[in-house]
Design an enzyme around this catalytic site. Structure first.
Site, short mmCIF file in Angstrom:
data_model
loop_
_atom_site.label_atom_id
_atom_site.label_comp_id
_atom_site.label_asym_id
_atom_site.label_seq_id
_atom_site.Cartn_x
_atom_site.Cartn_y
_atom_site.Cartn_z
N GLU A 316 0.82 -1.19 0.08
CA GLU A 316 0.08 -0.05 0.15
C GLU A 316 0.70 1.15 -0.09
OE1 GLU A 316 -3.98 -1.72 2.52
OE2 GLU A 316 -2.25 -0.92 3.55
C1 TNX Z 1 -4.37 -4.19 4.37
S1 TNX Z 1 -2.74 -6.17 4.22
C2 TNX Z 1 -3.24 -3.79 4.90
C3 TNX Z 1 -3.25 -3.30 6.39
C4 TNX Z 1 -4.52 -3.49 6.92
C5 TNX Z 1 -5.62 -4.56 6.67
C6 TNX Z 1 -6.76 -4.45 7.41
C7 TNX Z 1 -1.79 -5.16 4.01
C8 TNX Z 1 -0.68 -5.87 3.53
N1 TNX Z 1 -1.94 -3.93 4.37
O1 TNX Z 1 -2.58 -2.11 6.52
O2 TNX Z 1 -4.35 -3.39 8.55
O3 TNX Z 1 -5.65 -4.37 5.14
O4 TNX Z 1 -7.52 -5.41 6.80
#
Ligand code: TNX
Length: 506
Positions: A316
């Protein structure tokens, strides 16, 4: 009034389902006052597994269960080069034989003995997990089990950045997951809301970003000192669990930038964040300070971690341009190698060319991913954590009080009814290191909350990671899972009483 009769268990009533089970109902073994545990001569590690078994059995039986190398009806033996059908059993494989005279476990390595102990525990009545001695028939069902894992890596991730969990809480969590033969604990140590591992030379990371008010909505400040982390690593190792530390970068770094403004683009301080937004913070790819910081952190985390993996996040990174992301990852990959670790990253990292040794962890819900498939084609291994199956922070149903729902709601059948080797085109059985379930902590406020989201779904993912593909069967799984209601109650482990499961009483 007499205590309720304790039920005899079937030899196959185990999660994860063993590879091969041959019951012999005429060969039950009864653990009694005089039963002792004998461990492989000259092996301190086997001896410790024996002590672990004794410690599990003593409270409810009230028996002494001495552990030694001389004699004992329960034998935990090491047997180099053990094989089944010409295939080596590997470190975690074991063979277990129960006869009226006793129990014999043979494994090539202590990890296999430990796996067998988890099986033995489940073969005893649920009351074995009680804290006080009771009068019962402690019967193990007769027969043979030959068992070995499908995948080498069966993990669970705990997010201690959004809500800090103390050493005692993490240890309790670990104790519950090893029952299902989970062998990796991935700790998500840093994120926008908090930094939870002390780093030499960068004290403000934890003083400021592990301090009061950090965590989602300020809930759950705290951090692991180096001594805490070292204790956790040792506690895990005693249970044959490898800790996989994650320092999330280049995104998810607001907490680091709050502590050290020189890590921002213009060097000005940013405000602490306790909301659940993602994708707004980034380390600066074009600044040397960034890599001095990253190298210090990587060196320290590598030095504290005996396991082979170091997870660098990489997810992300919406606040990082594609070019900067590539620059950053290409600078950090050799740093991880320099300190002797194998890099793991969320699968976005696979958008950059990776060395063969790198591991990509797939977490999205799409039906295909080009980067992950390319990494697999180049020889990298993949950990499967699709959010719509393995995310323990997703709600069970629309009205679950805890959890998120961006990847859908996940009931137990949905956690169970999938195959990791068929999840992504180009990522088959050979490309998989294994599976991991992830527990993000935005909505969690206690260990009981963490357990409620973990159970009963983690056992589903654990079985997918351990048991042969051909043995997967939902009807069988839900019947076996039903026995854990009373077990978790005895263990003091909270769980969600999913209506799909015909929970056992008592
Ligand atoms: C996505 S999964 C994220 C996290 C959040 C999560 C909540 C991932 C690699 N990144 O930053 O906590 O969703 O479900």
């Amino acid at each position: 009034m007499s205590e309720p009769a304790v039920q005899r268990r079937g030899l196959g009533d185990v999660i994860p389902r063993p590879a091969e089970v041959r019951p012999d109902p005429a060969a039950d073994f009864r653990i009694g006052t005089g039963t002792a545990i004998r461990t492989a001569p000259g092996s301190a590690a086997a001896r410790r597994v024996g002590e672990h078994l004794a410690a599990l059995l003593r409270p409810a039986t009230g028996f002494a269960l001495p552990v030694g190398e001389e004699s004992g009806a329960i034998a935990l033996l090491l047997d180099d080069g053990a094989e089944t059908d010409g295939e080596p059993d590997g470190d975690e494989g074991y063979r277990l034989e129960i006869t009226p005279e006793g129990v014999t476990v043979r494994a090539a390595a202590p990890a296999g003995l430990f796996a067998a102990v988890q099986t033995l525990r489940q073969l005893l009545p649920a009351e074995i997990d009680g804290a006080a001695p009771r009068d019962a028939d402690w019967v193990l069902p007769g027969g043979r089990i030959t068992d070995r894992p499908r995948f080498a890596y069966r993990g669970v991730m705990l997010d201690i950045a959004r809500r800090f969990f103390t050493v005692a809480e993490i240890e309790a969590y670990l104790d519950s997951v090893v029952q299902f033969k989970i062998n990796h604990l991935h700790l998500h140590l840093t994120d926008d809301q908090g930094w939870r591992l002390e780093i030499d030379g960068w004290p403000r990371l934890t003083e400021v970003s592990g301090g009061a008010g950090t965590g989602v909505d300020g809930a759950g400040p705290g951090y692991l000192t180096r001594a805490d982390y070292t204790e956790l690593v040792a506690y895990a190792a005693e249970r044959f669990v490898t800790i996989v530390p994650e320092i999330d970068m280049p995104g998810h770094v607001n907490a680091a930038q709050v502590a050290y403004p020189e890590l921002t683009a213009d060097g000005t301080a940013v405000a602490p964040r306790t909301d659940t937004e993602v994708g707004y913070s980034s380390l600066v790819a074009g600044k040397e300070e960034t890599y001095a910081f990253v190298e210090d952190v990587v060196r320290e985390v590598a030095a504290l971690t005996p396991g082979p993996y170091l997870h660098i996040g990489g997810d992300e990174a919406q606040a990082t341009t594609a070019e900067d992301y590539r620059t950053f990852i290409q600078r950090v990959l050799p740093l991880v190698a320099k300190y002797g670790k194998r890099v793991v990253g969320w699968h976005e990292m696979a958008g950059v060319e990776l060395p063969e040794t790198a591991v990509a962890q797939y977490w999205r819900i799409e039906a295909a991913d080009e980067g992950t498939a390319r990494a697999a084609a180049n020889g990298s291994k993949v950990i499967m954590s699709p959010a719509d199956r393995t995310y323990l922070d997703m709600k069970y149903t629309a009205d679950s009080p805890l959890g998120l729902d961006w990847a859908g709601v996940i009931d137990v059948e949905r956690s169970y009814d999938w195959d990791p080797a068929e999840r992504l085109p180009g990522v088959g059985e050979e490309a998989l290191l294994g599976v991991e379930a992830a527990l993000w902590a935005e909505t969690l406020r206690s260990l009981a909350d963490a357990q409620t989201m973990t159970y009963p779904r983690l056992p589903a993912v654990a079985e997918i990671g351990w048991s042969p593909r051909a043995s997967h069967d939902w009807e069988s799984f839900r019947r076996r899972l039903a026995a854990f209601g009373p077990r978790w109650r005895h263990q003091g482990v909270a769980f969600h009483p999913s209506p799909e499961i015909p929970w056992a009483e008592a």
